[in-house]
Design a protein around this motif. Sequence first.
Motif, PDB file in Angstrom:
ATOM      1  N   GLU A 277       0.824  -1.203   0.000  1.00 52.58           N
ATOM      2  CA  GLU A 277       0.000   0.000   0.000  1.00 52.58           C
ATOM      3  C   GLU A 277       0.862   1.259   0.000  1.00 52.58           C
ATOM      4  O   GLU A 277       0.563   2.238  -0.697  1.00 52.58           O
ATOM      5  CB  GLU A 277      -0.922  -0.010   1.219  1.00 52.58           C
ATOM      6  CG  GLU A 277      -1.647   1.302   1.502  1.00 52.58           C
ATOM      7  CD  GLU A 277      -2.593   1.742   0.393  1.00 52.58           C
ATOM      8  OE1 GLU A 277      -3.047   2.903   0.445  1.00 52.58           O
ATOM      9  OE2 GLU A 277      -2.892   0.935  -0.519  1.00 52.58           O
ATOM     10  N   ILE A 278       1.950   1.245   0.752  1.00 44.42           N
ATOM     11  CA  ILE A 278       2.840   2.411   0.791  1.00 44.42           C
ATOM     12  C   ILE A 278       3.485   2.643  -0.576  1.00 44.42           C
ATOM     13  O   ILE A 278       3.560   3.779  -1.057  1.00 44.42           O
ATOM     14  CB  ILE A 278       3.903   2.226   1.894  1.00 44.42           C
ATOM     15  CG1 ILE A 278       3.230   2.386   3.274  1.00 44.42           C
ATOM     16  CG2 ILE A 278       5.058   3.205   1.740  1.00 44.42           C
ATOM     17  CD1 ILE A 278       4.115   2.034   4.439  1.00 44.42           C
ATOM     18  N   ILE A 279       3.924   1.587  -1.217  1.00 51.21           N
ATOM     19  CA  ILE A 279       4.514   1.728  -2.553  1.00 51.21           C
ATOM     20  C   ILE A 279       3.471   2.240  -3.560  1.00 51.21           C
ATOM     21  O   ILE A 279       3.775   3.081  -4.410  1.00 51.21           O
ATOM     22  CB  ILE A 279       5.115   0.379  -3.005  1.00 51.21           C
ATOM     23  CG1 ILE A 279       6.346   0.048  -2.153  1.00 51.21           C
ATOM     24  CG2 ILE A 279       5.478   0.415  -4.488  1.00 51.21           C
ATOM     25  CD1 ILE A 279       6.886  -1.350  -2.364  1.00 51.21           C
ATOM     26  N   ARG A 280       2.233   1.750  -3.443  1.00 51.31           N
ATOM     27  CA  ARG A 280       1.172   2.229  -4.330  1.00 51.31           C
ATOM     28  C   ARG A 280       0.981   3.733  -4.163  1.00 51.31           C
ATOM     29  O   ARG A 280       0.849   4.478  -5.156  1.00 51.31           O
ATOM     30  CB  ARG A 280      -0.137   1.498  -4.035  1.00 51.31           C
ATOM     31  CG  ARG A 280      -1.275   1.831  -4.991  1.00 51.31           C
ATOM     32  CD  ARG A 280      -2.627   1.422  -4.439  1.00 51.31           C
ATOM     33  NE  ARG A 280      -2.997   2.200  -3.256  1.00 51.31           N
ATOM     34  CZ  ARG A 280      -3.448   3.444  -3.287  1.00 51.31           C
ATOM     35  NH1 ARG A 280      -3.579   4.088  -4.453  1.00 51.31           N
ATOM     36  NH2 ARG A 280      -3.774   4.079  -2.177  1.00 51.31           N
ATOM     37  N   ARG A 281       0.963   4.196  -2.922  1.00 50.02           N
ATOM     38  CA  ARG A 281       0.788   5.629  -2.665  1.00 50.02           C
ATOM     39  C   ARG A 281       1.956   6.444  -3.216  1.00 50.02           C
ATOM     40  O   ARG A 281       1.765   7.524  -3.792  1.00 50.02           O
ATOM     41  CB  ARG A 281       0.657   5.870  -1.156  1.00 50.02           C
ATOM     42  CG  ARG A 281      -0.627   5.366  -0.532  1.00 50.02           C
ATOM     43  CD  ARG A 281      -0.688   5.710   0.936  1.00 50.02           C
ATOM     44  NE  ARG A 281      -1.955   5.308   1.539  1.00 50.02           N
ATOM     45  CZ  ARG A 281      -2.558   5.963   2.526  1.00 50.02           C
ATOM     46  NH1 ARG A 281      -2.001   7.052   3.031  1.00 50.02           N
ATOM     47  NH2 ARG A 281      -3.686   5.526   3.015  1.00 50.02           N
ATOM     48  N   LEU A 282       3.159   5.950  -3.008  1.00 47.51           N
ATOM     49  CA  LEU A 282       4.336   6.678  -3.465  1.00 47.51           C
ATOM     50  C   LEU A 282       4.372   6.756  -4.990  1.00 47.51           C
ATOM     51  O   LEU A 282       4.693   7.808  -5.564  1.00 47.51           O
ATOM     52  CB  LEU A 282       5.609   6.014  -2.934  1.00 47.51           C
ATOM     53  CG  LEU A 282       5.831   6.093  -1.417  1.00 47.51           C
ATOM     54  CD1 LEU A 282       7.057   5.287  -1.023  1.00 47.51           C
ATOM     55  CD2 LEU A 282       5.977   7.544  -0.955  1.00 47.51           C
TER      56      LEU A 282
END
Length: 397
Positions: A277-282
């Motif tokens: 999820e963090i990579i998707r946001r970034l």
Amino acid sequence: MPVTDPVENLQTLIRCPSVTPAEGGALTALATMLEPLGFAVSRMTASEDGTPDVENLYARLGENGPHLMFAGHTDVVPVGDEAAWSHPPFAAEIADGTLFGRGAVDMKGGIACFVAAIARCIEKHGPPKGSVSFLITGDEEGPSINGTIKLLEWAAARGERWDACVVGEPTNPDRLGDMVKIGRRGSLSGVLTVQGVQGHAAYPHLADNPVRGIIKLAEALMEPPFDHGTENFQPSNLEVTTIDVGNAATNVIPAKATAKFNIRFNDTWTAETLKAEIIRRLDAAAEDEALRPGRAPVRYELHWADRPSHVFLTKSPALIESLSAAIERTTGKRPELSTTGGTSDARFIKDYCPVVEFGLVGQTMHMVDERVAVKDLEVLTTIYEDFIQGWFGHAGA
């Protein structure tokens, strides 16, 4: 048995200056308390490249039957400005019914009380109908690499198995009996680096300011919320803890910017799904041109910290009810069952047996003039003694 007095036990432990990773005599003092009670005491030193060696202690009374573990740590944080203390931090002085000293509540006090409790049980009823062990580390306040996790592996490799564990961390926010910790949120940390092009502040078209990118990415990490909490846990929260460009000049656009962050997450997530999820946001934020019109997507690197802490919830009616009932009988109130706060060594123990946490009031932990009310030591000892008898009654039924 002199170790039936938790105050004397605690004074002995506090007078050992066991600032992480120094043993300071604390484990030796604890062994001296436990061996006359019949405990077989072992010491092991754990090592790993790049970290200090750490001494740990494992002690067991009994060989069969239900096996109850008490876990904790004798290492303490540094005292800070010693001149600011009203009583010397390792003198264990008592004034107006209060015992002062580093580790008084975090967590030599819990150890002192559990030793006194098992000593009283033995004195009144003989050895328990089962086994009791102490798993004590000198690395909880440090990297937590050469402490509980390796001591558990060491003990398990020698055939040790446990049915339940109490960690004696200071769990109570205001008064003894307020709170039992039955789980913890997970913890995951990362370092985010945005690459730019260094240049003169007066000629921004010849440079690429990474500060614009790091601000956009950091914003995407913090908003929107990851979730709104679950039945047993608070909402997950991510905090950006530092943003740095390492630039002392006011007229130079820096070459890169770095941000560090930590997220405490609930059982909506695992470490793996949270990373995704963090990579998707970034990735989505990197494409946003709001702060960088006409520029290519933000170039970033992401490095995860080793050993994330995983979320867990203890579901052991015998353990939770035995402890809650002992607290209620002693204090007259039912404790809140909570998963709040940071991490503890319970995150390692949960892989071996059900674990809960209960200890002293934590208001002064890590502070100048760390201290505990003498009467609280007696109350906690009474709770632990009642709990030990009750748990063996439940486990052996």
